[in-house]
Design a protein around this motif. Structure first.
Motif, PDB file in Angstrom:
ATOM      1  N   VAL A 117     113.517 116.478  36.515  1.00  0.00           N
ATOM      2  CA  VAL A 117     114.692 116.295  37.386  1.00  0.00           C
ATOM      3  C   VAL A 117     115.656 115.316  36.730  1.00  0.00           C
ATOM      4  O   VAL A 117     116.857 115.561  36.646  1.00  0.00           O
ATOM      5  CB  VAL A 117     114.275 115.813  38.792  1.00  0.00           C
ATOM      6  CG1 VAL A 117     115.482 115.467  39.625  1.00  0.00           C
ATOM      7  CG2 VAL A 117     113.426 116.865  39.488  1.00  0.00           C
ATOM      8  N   ALA A 118     115.110 114.206  36.231  1.00  0.00           N
ATOM      9  CA  ALA A 118     115.956 113.224  35.540  1.00  0.00           C
ATOM     10  C   ALA A 118     116.535 113.819  34.265  1.00  0.00           C
ATOM     11  O   ALA A 118     117.706 113.591  33.938  1.00  0.00           O
ATOM     12  CB  ALA A 118     115.151 111.965  35.226  1.00  0.00           C
ATOM     13  N   TRP A 119     115.733 114.593  33.547  1.00  0.00           N
ATOM     14  CA  TRP A 119     116.227 115.234  32.322  1.00  0.00           C
ATOM     15  C   TRP A 119     117.402 116.154  32.646  1.00  0.00           C
ATOM     16  O   TRP A 119     118.442 116.091  32.001  1.00  0.00           O
ATOM     17  CB  TRP A 119     115.115 116.030  31.634  1.00  0.00           C
ATOM     18  CG  TRP A 119     115.630 116.835  30.481  1.00  0.00           C
ATOM     19  CD1 TRP A 119     116.057 118.121  30.510  1.00  0.00           C
ATOM     20  CD2 TRP A 119     115.850 116.373  29.151  1.00  0.00           C
ATOM     21  NE1 TRP A 119     116.520 118.506  29.286  1.00  0.00           N
ATOM     22  CE2 TRP A 119     116.401 117.443  28.426  1.00  0.00           C
ATOM     23  CE3 TRP A 119     115.634 115.163  28.502  1.00  0.00           C
ATOM     24  CZ2 TRP A 119     116.723 117.336  27.076  1.00  0.00           C
ATOM     25  CZ3 TRP A 119     115.957 115.072  27.158  1.00  0.00           C
ATOM     26  CH2 TRP A 119     116.494 116.145  26.459  1.00  0.00           C
ATOM     27  N   ASN A 120     117.207 117.017  33.628  1.00  0.00           N
ATOM     28  CA  ASN A 120     118.255 117.985  33.964  1.00  0.00           C
ATOM     29  C   ASN A 120     119.520 117.315  34.483  1.00  0.00           C
ATOM     30  O   ASN A 120     120.628 117.765  34.197  1.00  0.00           O
ATOM     31  CB  ASN A 120     117.732 119.001  34.976  1.00  0.00           C
ATOM     32  CG  ASN A 120     116.729 119.942  34.361  1.00  0.00           C
ATOM     33  OD1 ASN A 120     116.746 120.199  33.170  1.00  0.00           O
ATOM     34  ND2 ASN A 120     115.826 120.447  35.182  1.00  0.00           N
ATOM     35  N   SER A 121     119.377 116.248  35.231  1.00  0.00           N
ATOM     36  CA  SER A 121     120.565 115.606  35.811  1.00  0.00           C
ATOM     37  C   SER A 121     121.283 114.689  34.829  1.00  0.00           C
ATOM     38  O   SER A 121     122.493 114.544  34.915  1.00  0.00           O
ATOM     39  CB  SER A 121     120.186 114.832  37.078  1.00  0.00           C
ATOM     40  OG  SER A 121     119.373 113.725  36.762  1.00  0.00           O
ATOM     41  N   ARG A 122     120.566 114.054  33.911  1.00  0.00           N
ATOM     42  CA  ARG A 122     121.177 113.035  33.056  1.00  0.00           C
ATOM     43  C   ARG A 122     121.256 113.392  31.577  1.00  0.00           C
ATOM     44  O   ARG A 122     122.101 112.848  30.876  1.00  0.00           O
ATOM     45  CB  ARG A 122     120.397 111.720  33.186  1.00  0.00           C
ATOM     46  CG  ARG A 122     120.415 111.107  34.557  1.00  0.00           C
ATOM     47  CD  ARG A 122     121.777 110.617  34.918  1.00  0.00           C
ATOM     48  NE  ARG A 122     122.205 109.621  33.939  1.00  0.00           N
ATOM     49  CZ  ARG A 122     122.899 108.569  34.194  1.00  0.00           C
ATOM     50  NH1 ARG A 122     123.269 108.327  35.419  1.00  0.00           N
ATOM     51  NH2 ARG A 122     123.248 107.748  33.244  1.00  0.00           N
TER      52      ARG A 122
END
Length: 185
Positions: A117-122
């Motif tokens: 989730v963090a990878w995809n968003s940031r």
């Protein structure tokens, strides 16, 4: 049928639905950590290759023996292409490095593994930019090699032409391969 068999197997082992869900959740979290670790390895590889190629382009400028009888057009094209290679490779290297710093900082400040989730968003958009810069920089580097041949071997046109043909063939192979293998469909 398969779901009911899994439920019977879990019941035979004395596992509740919550235990099964927790096990699945732990498995999913482990898979996410592995995927993110794989992304970090890709970032390191692209960063290292970008630094290497950009360094070669820089050395080609610094170590070049220039005499006054060189064509201004060839010199302009060579200088412009070398600067383009250096800029693209530095952009890819710096973006990959910044993403890796963000991931390490995330792990430290959040006290948990970096997740998808963090990878995809940031990170995903910057990763795509870095990879795009790298994919564009490689053929530019090969074209820079072709131009370098005309600067370095301007008195030996057969040698310069042979290097140019090989470099241009490599560009077409690279573009074809990248198009076949790595372009989104």
């Amino acid at each position: 049928a398969a779901a009911s068999m899994a439920a019977l197997g879990a019941a035979a082992l004395g596992l509740t639905a919550l235990d099964t869900a927790i096990g699945k959740s732990n498995h999913d979290a482990t898979m996410e950590v592995r995927l993110v670790d794989e992304k970090v390895q890709q970032l390191k590889a692209i960063s290292n290759l970008s630094a290497l190629i950009g360094g070669f382009a820089m050395v080609s400028i610094v170590e070049l023996n220039i005499t006054p009888d060189h064509s201004q057009i060839i010199m302009f094209a060579f200088g412009t292409m070398a600067a383009t290679v250096i800029a693209l490779m530095m952009f890819a290297m710096v973006l990959c490095s910044l993403i890796m710093v963000y991931i390490l900082n995330y792990r430290t400040t959040h006290h948990k593994p970096f997740d998808l989730v963090a990878w995809n968003s940031r990170c995903e958009a910057d990763w795509r930019r870095a990879f795009s810069a790298f994919k564009s920089g490689v053929p530019c580097f090969l074209l820079d090699l072709a131009l370098l041949a005309w600067v370095q071997f301007h008195e030996y046109q057969a040698t310069a032409a042979a290097i140019t043909v090989i470099a241009c063939a490599a560009v077409f192979i690279w573009l074809w391969y990248v198009q076949q293998k790595w372009m989104e469909r």
